[in-house]
Design a protein around this motif. Structure first.
Motif, PDB file in Angstrom:
ATOM      1  N   UNK A 156       0.825  -1.207   0.000  1.00  0.00           N
ATOM      2  CA  UNK A 156       0.000   0.000   0.000  1.00  0.00           C
ATOM      3  C   UNK A 156       0.858   1.256   0.000  1.00  0.00           C
ATOM      4  N   UNK A 157       1.895   1.249   0.819  1.00  0.00           N
ATOM      5  CA  UNK A 157       2.814   2.393   0.846  1.00  0.00           C
ATOM      6  C   UNK A 157       3.543   2.525  -0.490  1.00  0.00           C
ATOM      7  N   UNK A 158       4.036   1.409  -0.998  1.00  0.00           N
ATOM      8  CA  UNK A 158       4.788   1.437  -2.256  1.00  0.00           C
ATOM      9  C   UNK A 158       3.930   1.978  -3.401  1.00  0.00           C
ATOM     10  N   UNK A 159       2.660   1.637  -3.391  1.00  0.00           N
ATOM     11  CA  UNK A 159       1.767   2.088  -4.456  1.00  0.00           C
ATOM     12  C   UNK A 159       1.578   3.601  -4.413  1.00  0.00           C
ATOM     13  N   UNK A 160       1.445   4.165  -3.219  1.00  0.00           N
ATOM     14  CA  UNK A 160       1.317   5.613  -3.072  1.00  0.00           C
ATOM     15  C   UNK A 160       2.601   6.317  -3.505  1.00  0.00           C
ATOM     16  N   UNK A 161       3.746   5.765  -3.110  1.00  0.00           N
ATOM     17  CA  UNK A 161       5.023   6.358  -3.504  1.00  0.00           C
ATOM     18  C   UNK A 161       5.177   6.340  -5.027  1.00  0.00           C
ATOM     19  N   UNK A 162       4.750   5.246  -5.652  1.00  0.00           N
ATOM     20  CA  UNK A 162       4.829   5.150  -7.117  1.00  0.00           C
ATOM     21  C   UNK A 162       3.911   6.169  -7.788  1.00  0.00           C
ATOM     22  N   UNK A 163       2.884   6.612  -7.069  1.00  0.00           N
ATOM     23  CA  UNK A 163       1.967   7.614  -7.609  1.00  0.00           C
ATOM     24  C   UNK A 163       2.447   9.031  -7.339  1.00  0.00           C
ATOM     25  N   UNK A 164       3.646   9.166  -6.770  1.00  0.00           N
ATOM     26  CA  UNK A 164       4.240  10.482  -6.592  1.00  0.00           C
ATOM     27  C   UNK A 164       3.981  11.163  -5.265  1.00  0.00           C
TER      28      UNK A 164
END
Length: 334
Positions: A130-138
């Motif tokens: 979940x964290x990684x997905x947000x980081x990938x979204x900038x």
């Protein structure tokens, strides 16, 4: 002032000591789609902004743009990435296309209170998919919290799946739309601020909504029946800062924002849970039928909705969805 200059100003202030520097940092532009009277704003967003400003002695301040003033509910993430906003309280289910794994919170039948669901979400935002997905979204997640489990609000009593057939139901995002479809209804995505008028004018037959949020939208004025013990999915918020901006802040400022975010998440979740009992009494006095679904109705609903999680995994695809769902289930099982 461009973002680079803003970051340099913040860094200089913190490096030389806030008390010794008379210069005040530029405010960070924070957007959300809730009104300032909503419990999420009063006990969450506003509380956190004030705490950060006080803790940093004004080195970090905010310009707040509530009620979709800076961007519509579905455009908050884009507004941060495009530099229109610096920070946003994201309604995650509005961004399911960019954040599909984070939409797991929308699945029905998991957490039983905002406090339980928030503890699970906070754990999953610290590390993992979940964290990684947000980081990938900038964006960098600072804290997250959930609304109480969704109930059904309508102009008639809705119980077993047969009662839901062909009804137009307001849902939040694709995951919750699957929940409506599993009961034979049609899920319609309408932003919170527009739901009142849609129900009033008959565009919607019913609404899936968390009870603590009802006063913020005055939905009790346009419905006559409200369930109290259903589990029709959840909704999560994430306070997110544009990653390049957040990484440019001094480490102690970053840490303070996160620390105060953790405290705010716990507080706003409990405030929502505590508010529900009083709301039910108030609505009863207004002539609204607040009702518990029977054991037979709950069993029938669970049977209808059991495939939603499997459908969610199929739609999201990959091993990540399986791992996320298992982790979420384990954190909300107690």
């Amino acid at each position: 002032m461009n973002n680079l200059k803003k970051l340099c100003t913040l860094s200089a202030i913190m490096a030389f000591g806030v008390a010794a520097m008379p210069v005040k940092a530029e405010s960070l532009r924070l957007g959300d789609f809730q009104s300032t009277s909503h419990i999420v704003s009063v006990e969450g967003t506003t509380r956190w902004m004030t705490a950060v400003e006080e803790a940093t002695d004004g080195a970090v301040t905010f310009q707040h743009f509530p009620s979709q003033q800076a961007a519509k509910s579905k455009a908050q993430l884009d507004a941060v990435n495009n530099g229109i906003l610096d920070v946003a309280l994201l309604g995650v289910l509005y961004h399911a296309e960019a954040l599909p794994l984070n939409s797991v919170v929308g699945l029905p039948g998991f957490y039983g209170s905002a406090s339980q669901g928030t503890a699970a979400l906070q754990t999953m935002l610290k590390e993992g998919p979940l964290r990684d997905e947000l980081l990938a979204a900038g964006v960098t997640p600072i804290f997250g919290f959930v609304l109480p489990p969704y109930q059904v609000l309508a102009k008639k009593r809705l119980g077993a799946p047969a009662d839901w057939a062909a009804l137009d139901i307001r849902t939040s995002g694709s995951t919750q739309a699957m929940t409506a479809r599993s009961m034979g209804a049609v899920g319609i995505s309408i932003p919170g601020p527009e739901v009142y008028t849609a129900v009033e004018r008959g565009r919607l037959d019913a609404v899936l909504f968390p009870l603590a949020s009802v006063p913020g939208y005055k939905l009790n004025e346009v419905v006559s029946h409200i369930s109290t013990n259903g589990s029709f999915g959840g909704y999560s918020f994430v306070m997110a800062v544009r990653t390049d901006l957040f990484n440019g802040l001094p480490a102690d400022v970053q840490a303070k924002m996160i620390e105060l975010g953790d405290e705010t998440a716990t507080h706003v979740a409990k405030a929502q849970d505590d508010s529900v009992e009083g709301l039910l009494a108030e609505w009863k006095s207004q002539g609204i039928e607040t009702y518990d679904l029977s054991n037979d109705e709950l069993a029938a609903l669970r049977d209808s909705m059991k495939a939603v999680g499997e459908d969610w995994q199929t739609r999201i695809g990959g091993e990540g969805s399986h791992a996320v769902l298992n982790r979420y289930r384990s954190l909300t099982s107690n």
